[in-house]
Design an enzyme around this catalytic site. Sequence first.
Site, PDB file in Angstrom:
ATOM      1  N   ARG A 148       1.851  -2.475 -14.722  1.00 48.28           N
ATOM      2  CA  ARG A 148       1.891  -1.847 -13.380  1.00 48.28           C
ATOM      3  C   ARG A 148       2.824  -2.393 -12.379  1.00 48.28           C
ATOM      4  O   ARG A 148       2.926  -3.454 -12.430  1.00 48.28           O
ATOM      5  CB  ARG A 148       0.552  -1.402 -12.733  1.00 48.28           C
ATOM      6  N   LYS A 172      -6.700  -3.860 -12.755  1.00 46.17           N
ATOM      7  CA  LYS A 172      -7.531  -2.905 -11.829  1.00 46.17           C
ATOM      8  C   LYS A 172      -8.848  -3.480 -12.096  1.00 46.17           C
ATOM      9  O   LYS A 172      -9.432  -3.736 -13.449  1.00 46.17           O
ATOM     10  CB  LYS A 172      -7.455  -1.486 -12.359  1.00 46.17           C
ATOM     11  N   HIS A 269      -6.114  -0.117 -19.679  1.00 45.19           N
ATOM     12  CA  HIS A 269      -6.982   0.886 -19.425  1.00 45.19           C
ATOM     13  C   HIS A 269      -8.488   0.627 -19.872  1.00 45.19           C
ATOM     14  O   HIS A 269      -8.890  -0.014 -20.912  1.00 45.19           O
ATOM     15  CB  HIS A 269      -6.588   2.086 -20.292  1.00 45.19           C
ATOM     16  N   TYR A 278      -1.049   9.491 -24.216  1.00 45.40           N
ATOM     17  CA  TYR A 278       0.224   9.334 -24.705  1.00 45.40           C
ATOM     18  C   TYR A 278      -0.011   9.685 -26.176  1.00 45.40           C
ATOM     19  O   TYR A 278       1.351   9.879 -26.576  1.00 45.40           O
ATOM     20  CB  TYR A 278       0.313   7.562 -24.588  1.00 45.40           C
TER      21      TYR A 278
END
Length: 297
Positions: A148, A172, A269, A278
């Site tokens: 990211r 995250k 993720h 995806y």
Amino acid sequence: MADHLAAFARHLLLERGRSEHTVRAYLGDLRSLLAHAGEPADLGALTLPVLRAWLAEQARSGVARTTLARRTAAVRTFTAWARRTGRTETDTGARLVAPRAHRTLPAVLRPEQAAIALGAAAAGAAQLDPVALRDHLVVELLYATGIRVGELCALDVDDVDHGRRVVRLLGKGGRERTVPYGVPAERALRQWLAHGRPVLEGENSGAALLLGARGGRLDPRAARRTVHETVASAPGAPDLGPHGLRHSAATHLLEGGADLRVVQELLGHATLSTTQLYTHVTVERLRAVHDRAHPRA
């Protein structure tokens, strides 16, 4: 009520490990709810009909389904926390149903478009201009790793392991991971560290890997602008930012035969279902090729 919100913010940051961006978004959602409820002095005023009326008003005003889903999640998290900490007797948000967000297929570059865009960035860095060297590294690392833009800009010099060609980062939810990168990104990295970073380095640089024109840590907005301008150099390419390069990297990995769980780990993720989006991209592309090429399609 302000004390409740402050305590909830500390809970999200310190106990749940949520990012400052998420905390700001959740608090903004809750303030919107409180304004709708007439700024009540007691959490007991946030009944289920009030919560549903607030969401209905949001929907009528044209708020996107993804935003409604996030606001529902914010309220559910808040009311569950309030019940668990004894601030309310019941968890009214537990019965609040979030609207299902439409999952659209992300736009991605074709491999040849990615090659053209990265080639243009490399050509711009050939004269060893420090900003051009940095911009080349930005797009190379984003595409090579799929990280990211916030993770990219947060990298420090010591987060890079040149011998193993990996970067260590904090994603995250405070989750740490190690992501590999390839030889082109390594070349761009070494050029930046040798000829670019020393020129831009200043008192505010600290350990930051990527620097802005004034010597401070690179702002994500500058990185986004760089990606948009670089991708625009590829004929026919969609207008993509850093997240578009992330989508492209994941799609090209899967099309090259990478395992879905490996891609999940690379992208950071939390759940495999997010990565599975995806696979839909690759299937749609396969179907389009089949329709064009097969005589009995």
